[in-house]
Write a protein that holds these residues in place. Sequence first.
Motif, PDB file in Angstrom:
ATOM      1  N   TRP A  88       9.560   1.171  -0.573  1.00 16.16           N
ATOM      2  CA  TRP A  88       9.438   0.690   0.809  1.00 16.16           C
ATOM      3  C   TRP A  88      10.734   0.009   1.259  1.00 16.16           C
ATOM      4  O   TRP A  88      11.193   0.191   2.380  1.00 16.16           O
ATOM      5  N   ALA A  98       1.800   0.498   8.006  1.00 14.97           N
ATOM      6  CA  ALA A  98       1.061   1.059   6.874  1.00 14.97           C
ATOM      7  C   ALA A  98       1.416   0.470   5.521  1.00 14.97           C
ATOM      8  O   ALA A  98       0.700   0.725   4.546  1.00 14.97           O
ATOM      9  N   GLY A  99       2.460  -0.293   5.412  1.00 18.58           N
ATOM     10  CA  GLY A  99       2.931  -0.691   4.094  1.00 18.58           C
ATOM     11  C   GLY A  99       2.276  -1.895   3.470  1.00 18.58           C
ATOM     12  O   GLY A  99       2.295  -2.057   2.263  1.00 18.58           O
ATOM     13  N   SER A 105       7.073   1.832   9.993  1.00 18.50           N
ATOM     14  CA  SER A 105       6.141   2.327   8.966  1.00 18.50           C
ATOM     15  C   SER A 105       5.669   1.195   8.067  1.00 18.50           C
ATOM     16  O   SER A 105       4.483   1.119   7.726  1.00 18.50           O
ATOM     17  N   ARG A 149       0.827  -1.203   0.000  1.00 24.09           N
ATOM     18  CA  ARG A 149       0.000   0.000   0.000  1.00 24.09           C
ATOM     19  C   ARG A 149       0.866   1.260   0.000  1.00 24.09           C
ATOM     20  O   ARG A 149       2.003   1.243   0.461  1.00 24.09           O
ATOM     21  N   HIS A 150       0.297   2.353  -0.480  1.00 24.06           N
ATOM     22  CA  HIS A 150       0.795   3.722  -0.388  1.00 24.06           C
ATOM     23  C   HIS A 150       2.010   4.044  -1.257  1.00 24.06           C
ATOM     24  O   HIS A 150       2.105   5.141  -1.769  1.00 24.06           O
ATOM     25  N   MET A 151       2.975   3.166  -1.405  1.00 22.96           N
ATOM     26  CA  MET A 151       4.175   3.424  -2.215  1.00 22.96           C
ATOM     27  C   MET A 151       4.562   2.140  -2.934  1.00 22.96           C
ATOM     28  O   MET A 151       4.170   1.056  -2.518  1.00 22.96           O
TER      29      MET A 151
END
Length: 115
Positions: free
Chosen positions: A37, A55-56, A51, A30-32
């Motif tokens: 990451w 969130a990853g 992180s 997710r996100h990047m």
Amino acid sequence: MLRVLMFLVPLALSIYAFIDCISTSDEDVRHMPKPLWAILVLLFPLVGSISWIIAGKKRHPAARGVGRGQWVAPDDNPDFLKSLDENKPRGQDRDRDAGTDRERDRDPDEDPRAD
């Protein structure tokens, strides 16, 4: 000892996060992008690892034992019990097998009519 732990815990966390990051499929990141990451985890071991863990990665409920992927004990699993019945040789009966065990374990001097 505390000095060693202050070094080993972040190192172990960053190794875990890096391996988890590179082994995660691209659809679950997710996100990047995944390479970003991995670089974040390597450059900033403590912050990047935490992180990534928070969130990853997408978390699947089935992976935590909820839903269809839930583990079931073999004696509660109907598919496993059905496979046992299919693999059982024909003509064998559990009660008959249990009776032969009792007869084999009986003392030869004992009266067989005592049961």
